[in-house]
Design a protein around this motif. Sequence first.
Motif, PDB file in Angstrom:
ATOM      1  N   ARG A 191      49.678  51.182  52.535  1.00 20.00           N
ATOM      2  CA  ARG A 191      50.695  50.408  51.818  1.00 20.00           C
ATOM      3  C   ARG A 191      50.118  49.095  51.299  1.00 20.00           C
ATOM      4  O   ARG A 191      50.401  48.673  50.178  1.00 20.00           O
ATOM      5  N   LEU A 192      49.286  48.437  52.137  1.00 19.40           N
ATOM      6  CA  LEU A 192      48.675  47.174  51.731  1.00 19.40           C
ATOM      7  C   LEU A 192      47.763  47.365  50.525  1.00 19.40           C
ATOM      8  O   LEU A 192      47.828  46.607  49.545  1.00 19.40           O
ATOM      9  N   VAL A 193      46.914  48.397  50.586  1.00 25.36           N
ATOM     10  CA  VAL A 193      46.008  48.674  49.468  1.00 25.36           C
ATOM     11  C   VAL A 193      46.801  49.052  48.222  1.00 25.36           C
ATOM     12  O   VAL A 193      46.498  48.598  47.111  1.00 25.36           O
ATOM     13  N   SER A 194      47.826  49.882  48.400  1.00 25.26           N
ATOM     14  CA  SER A 194      48.649  50.286  47.251  1.00 25.26           C
ATOM     15  C   SER A 194      49.269  49.084  46.556  1.00 25.26           C
ATOM     16  O   SER A 194      49.372  49.050  45.323  1.00 25.26           O
ATOM     17  N   ASP A 195      49.667  48.093  47.343  1.00 24.46           N
ATOM     18  CA  ASP A 195      50.272  46.886  46.762  1.00 24.46           C
ATOM     19  C   ASP A 195      49.277  46.068  45.942  1.00 24.46           C
ATOM     20  O   ASP A 195      49.681  45.221  45.139  1.00 24.46           O
ATOM     21  N   LEU A 196      47.984  46.308  46.150  1.00 20.47           N
ATOM     22  CA  LEU A 196      46.960  45.574  45.395  1.00 20.47           C
ATOM     23  C   LEU A 196      46.327  46.401  44.281  1.00 20.47           C
ATOM     24  O   LEU A 196      45.451  45.904  43.566  1.00 20.47           O
ATOM     25  N   LEU A 197      46.767  47.629  44.117  1.00 23.15           N
ATOM     26  CA  LEU A 197      46.144  48.507  43.131  1.00 23.15           C
ATOM     27  C   LEU A 197      46.438  48.105  41.690  1.00 23.15           C
ATOM     28  O   LEU A 197      45.771  48.573  40.768  1.00 23.15           O
ATOM     29  N   TYR A 198      47.423  47.211  41.490  1.00 23.71           N
ATOM     30  CA  TYR A 198      47.654  46.684  40.142  1.00 23.71           C
ATOM     31  C   TYR A 198      46.410  45.966  39.625  1.00 23.71           C
ATOM     32  O   TYR A 198      46.176  45.870  38.419  1.00 23.71           O
ATOM     33  N   SER A 199      45.594  45.440  40.553  1.00 23.14           N
ATOM     34  CA  SER A 199      44.401  44.677  40.156  1.00 23.14           C
ATOM     35  C   SER A 199      43.216  45.582  39.821  1.00 23.14           C
ATOM     36  O   SER A 199      42.174  45.094  39.362  1.00 23.14           O
ATOM     37  N   LEU A 200      43.378  46.885  40.035  1.00 25.13           N
ATOM     38  CA  LEU A 200      42.327  47.845  39.695  1.00 25.13           C
ATOM     39  C   LEU A 200      42.622  48.427  38.317  1.00 25.13           C
ATOM     40  O   LEU A 200      43.708  48.950  38.073  1.00 25.13           O
ATOM     41  N   GLN A 201      41.652  48.336  37.431  1.00 22.84           N
ATOM     42  CA  GLN A 201      41.880  48.817  36.069  1.00 22.84           C
ATOM     43  C   GLN A 201      42.003  50.340  36.023  1.00 22.84           C
ATOM     44  O   GLN A 201      41.529  51.042  36.919  1.00 22.84           O
ATOM     45  N   SER A 202      42.622  50.829  34.995  1.00 19.37           N
ATOM     46  CA  SER A 202      42.729  52.277  34.797  1.00 19.37           C
ATOM     47  C   SER A 202      41.334  52.863  34.651  1.00 19.37           C
ATOM     48  O   SER A 202      40.497  52.331  33.927  1.00 19.37           O
ATOM     49  N   GLY A 203      41.065  53.944  35.376  1.00 19.47           N
ATOM     50  CA  GLY A 203      39.724  54.522  35.405  1.00 19.47           C
ATOM     51  C   GLY A 203      38.844  53.928  36.489  1.00 19.47           C
ATOM     52  O   GLY A 203      37.718  54.381  36.701  1.00 19.47           O
ATOM     53  N   GLY A 204      39.369  52.903  37.188  1.00 19.49           N
ATOM     54  CA  GLY A 204      38.618  52.269  38.264  1.00 19.49           C
ATOM     55  C   GLY A 204      38.557  53.155  39.502  1.00 19.49           C
ATOM     56  O   GLY A 204      39.348  54.086  39.680  1.00 19.49           O
ATOM     57  N   THR A 205      37.613  52.836  40.365  1.00 19.64           N
ATOM     58  CA  THR A 205      37.341  53.632  41.562  1.00 19.64           C
ATOM     59  C   THR A 205      37.775  52.878  42.816  1.00 19.64           C
ATOM     60  O   THR A 205      37.643  51.651  42.888  1.00 19.64           O
ATOM     61  N   ALA A 206      38.278  53.623  43.799  1.00 16.62           N
ATOM     62  CA  ALA A 206      38.594  53.052  45.110  1.00 16.62           C
ATOM     63  C   ALA A 206      37.927  53.890  46.193  1.00 16.62           C
ATOM     64  O   ALA A 206      37.967  55.125  46.153  1.00 16.62           O
ATOM     65  N   ILE A 207      37.305  53.205  47.146  1.00 16.81           N
ATOM     66  CA  ILE A 207      36.709  53.836  48.321  1.00 16.81           C
ATOM     67  C   ILE A 207      37.394  53.233  49.542  1.00 16.81           C
ATOM     68  O   ILE A 207      37.282  52.022  49.778  1.00 16.81           O
ATOM     69  N   VAL A 208      38.077  54.083  50.300  1.00 21.21           N
ATOM     70  CA  VAL A 208      38.903  53.586  51.407  1.00 21.21           C
ATOM     71  C   VAL A 208      38.669  54.450  52.636  1.00 21.21           C
ATOM     72  O   VAL A 208      38.660  55.687  52.531  1.00 21.21           O
ATOM     73  N   THR A 209      38.492  53.813  53.801  1.00 18.32           N
ATOM     74  CA  THR A 209      38.417  54.577  55.041  1.00 18.32           C
ATOM     75  C   THR A 209      39.803  54.640  55.684  1.00 18.32           C
ATOM     76  O   THR A 209      40.574  53.675  55.615  1.00 18.32           O
TER      77      THR A 209
END
Length: 349
Positions: free
Chosen positions: A285-303
């Motif tokens: 939930r915390l990461v999802s709330d910050l995903l606005y700051s990731l551009q379209s086509g951007g990559t996320a690596i999460v454990t």
Amino acid sequence: MSTQSSWGEGDFSRFICTANHGFAPYAQEELRRTFGAVKSTVLVPGEILLAGLPAAEEEVSVRLLQESPTFLRHIQPVQFQENTEDAAQSLDKLVAFILNHKELSGAKVVLQTRKTEASFWRENAASLKQALTEKLDELGCEWVIRDAEYVVSVFAADDMLYAGVSRPEQNLSDWSGGAVRFQKEEGQISRAKFKLLEAEQTFGIDFTSFHKALDIGAAPGGWTSFLLERGLEVTAVDPAKMDASLLASPKLTFLKKNAGDVRFREGEFDLLVCDMSWSPKLMSRLVSDLLYSLQSGGTAIVTVKLLHKKPLALIKEVIDTFERSRMQIQRSKQLFHNREEITLYMIKY
């Protein structure tokens, strides 16, 4: 009794299957979901299985490469099996089996040996590899450690010797048992760096292609140091202290705050990473709330930390959370360096 290539023919084949310690039952469940019935024998509790699958050897590899299982780390075909009551005789039969593979002559070949603690072979696996290599001179191959054309896999169990010959990609990992080894560097901040190094290899990610990264829960800075080494500008967020060696970097912006208290420009980053030791539901939930700051086509690596006894259901719930936030899951994998967690590789659409 020796059983050779007949196990790899027709609609039935056997493989030695490996997962991180404690997660073999989930790897077995992945096999069952892919192939239906699975007949298995435990070789190392919680970690290594001998699995019989209702599919031809070639089909197994193709389907698993397509499925990209999360917990199944490595497989090796079983085309040879020999009881080791007479150790010398069983080794001689193994050598004959390997020499019979004429395609190995002149090829780049890696010999991968593993053993159980109670194996008939009392010395370490490296000594077994050395003993076999000396007996295989006439094979006429080039012995290599990496970038092989063929893998000869040998597993010395308590009272049985197993072996198979395959292409590296057919084993899901070209490392022996899928155990990816990196050498610790002088001044390395934490072993967490190995997770990104392994993700880089396993997922085929070129981290040098990114420009600006957000590292959530960054302290003490294992992942941040990796990203800085790859030339990225990094914004690291954590209320705890970062390693002092990183703070002088002109490419690092350190925000000593909770991730829930920071705001960024929309689409500011092309990479977001998170390796927090938090509840996976809270983390997602915390990461999802910050995903606005990731551009379209951007990559996320999460454990994702697997904190309870139903990891398959938990992973589905976390993935559902991210998918609702416009994230497309590329891979979900328990890497060798993950231990009690998995790594998600995602792209924002």
